[in-house]
Design a protein around this motif. Sequence first.
Motif, PDB file in Angstrom:
ATOM      1  N   GLY A   1       0.812  -1.210   0.000  1.00  0.00           N
ATOM      2  CA  GLY A   1       0.000   0.000   0.000  1.00  0.00           C
ATOM      3  C   GLY A   1       0.840   1.252   0.000  1.00  0.00           C
TER       4      GLY A   1
ATOM      5  N   PRO B   1      -5.196   3.035  -1.166  1.00  0.00           N
ATOM      6  CA  PRO B   1      -5.891   2.937   0.121  1.00  0.00           C
ATOM      7  C   PRO B   1      -6.055   1.488   0.567  1.00  0.00           C
ATOM      8  CG  PRO B   1      -7.040   4.449  -1.356  1.00  0.00           C
ATOM      9  CD  PRO B   1      -5.977   3.766  -2.178  1.00  0.00           C
ATOM     10  N   THR B   2      -6.091   1.295   1.874  1.00  0.00           N
ATOM     11  CA  THR B   2      -6.124  -0.052   2.452  1.00  0.00           C
ATOM     12  C   THR B   2      -7.290  -0.888   1.937  1.00  0.00           C
ATOM     13  OG1 THR B   2      -5.068   0.780   4.466  1.00  0.00           O
ATOM     14  CG2 THR B   2      -6.196  -1.338   4.619  1.00  0.00           C
ATOM     15  N   ASN B   3      -8.487  -0.325   1.894  1.00  0.00           N
ATOM     16  CA  ASN B   3      -9.656  -1.109   1.476  1.00  0.00           C
ATOM     17  C   ASN B   3      -9.583  -1.495   0.010  1.00  0.00           C
ATOM     18  OD1 ASN B   3     -10.002   1.534   0.645  1.00  0.00           O
ATOM     19  ND2 ASN B   3     -12.213   1.567   1.009  1.00  0.00           N
ATOM     20  N   LEU B   4      -9.082  -0.595  -0.831  1.00  0.00           N
ATOM     21  CA  LEU B   4      -8.952  -0.900  -2.249  1.00  0.00           C
ATOM     22  C   LEU B   4      -7.862  -1.940  -2.472  1.00  0.00           C
ATOM     23  CD1 LEU B   4      -9.804  -0.359  -5.159  1.00  0.00           C
ATOM     24  CD2 LEU B   4      -8.164   1.550  -5.212  1.00  0.00           C
TER      25      LEU B   4
ATOM     26  N   ALA C   1      -6.942  -4.249  -0.372  1.00  0.00           N
ATOM     27  CA  ALA C   1      -7.452  -5.540   0.094  1.00  0.00           C
ATOM     28  C   ALA C   1      -8.311  -6.200  -0.977  1.00  0.00           C
ATOM     29  CB  ALA C   1      -8.251  -5.346   1.384  1.00  0.00           C
ATOM     30  N   HIS C   2      -9.130  -5.419  -1.661  1.00  0.00           N
ATOM     31  CA  HIS C   2      -9.964  -5.961  -2.735  1.00  0.00           C
ATOM     32  C   HIS C   2      -9.092  -6.557  -3.837  1.00  0.00           C
ATOM     33  CE1 HIS C   2     -12.722  -6.279  -6.120  1.00  0.00           C
ATOM     34  NE2 HIS C   2     -11.951  -5.430  -6.791  1.00  0.00           N
ATOM     35  N   HIS C   3      -8.104  -5.808  -4.299  1.00  0.00           N
ATOM     36  CA  HIS C   3      -7.267  -6.291  -5.402  1.00  0.00           C
ATOM     37  C   HIS C   3      -6.431  -7.507  -4.983  1.00  0.00           C
ATOM     38  CE1 HIS C   3      -8.425  -3.239  -8.202  1.00  0.00           C
ATOM     39  NE2 HIS C   3      -8.000  -2.244  -7.441  1.00  0.00           N
TER      40      HIS C   3
ATOM     41  N   ARG D   1      -7.325  -9.718  -2.799  1.00  0.00           N
ATOM     42  CA  ARG D   1      -8.253 -10.853  -2.746  1.00  0.00           C
ATOM     43  C   ARG D   1      -8.501 -11.430  -4.141  1.00  0.00           C
ATOM     44  NH1 ARG D   1     -11.689  -8.513  -0.085  1.00  0.00           N
ATOM     45  NH2 ARG D   1     -13.152  -7.847  -1.708  1.00  0.00           N
TER      46      ARG D   1
END
Length: 240
Positions: free
Chosen positions: A40, A46-49, A51-53, A55
């Motif tokens: 990151g 950003p952390t949430n984005l 995490a999505h990628h 995954r």
Amino acid sequence: MGVSEDVRRRAALHAALGEPVRLAIADRLAFGDASPGELGAALDVPTNLLAHHVRVLEEAGVIRRGRSEGDRRRSYLRLALDDPRVARLTAPLPTPRRAAADQTGSSAERVVFVCTRNSARSQLATAAWARVSPVPTASAGTHPAPRVHPRAVRIAHRHGLHLDAAGTARLDEVVRTGDLVVAVCDNAHEELAGPSSRLHWSIPDPAPLDTDEAFEAAYQLITERVDRLAHAVHTDALPA
């Protein structure tokens, strides 16, 4: 005659990598492993984005996650290089030595492999590197053992490499300006946190299991990484 499973698998890999952030993640992992936090920060995602990628890449089998052997809390992501399709799709293009060094933040006049004890993983990596690259190499430990592990010597001999059983050294006695430091264990990487001229390979320590199988598995993981990095460090740009 329908679409083969291999074609479906390749299509899934292409789909996973066919997005700029996910391709950038694969590029960042091309030479070394990284924690989600390190990714990151490097990619400014950003952390949430992120995490999505991550995954999506995990579900497609492009990357794998492992728990740190050091602090036992953080995890590290690595490319699934044992899958030939992943290895081919994520292979960095051969570049001049200086350009390859720029990707790792170092002029890479020499490659120094480091682990905690300098008794197995760093020794095997240095021996493997010397076989495939003319770029100078050395190994060291943050807390070196008095000798190289006998099983590491045995595995090296099995693969036609030579290890000096008494040849361990402290990192501060070996590393110098211009070196590209490759930490081949989590403990060393976490202890040395900071310098940009460093890569991290999260290679499990074979010593606790103390079997030839564990040392052989470490050797295979190391040589995958060594071959990839050596291929990117193009010899025609070696300094005079």
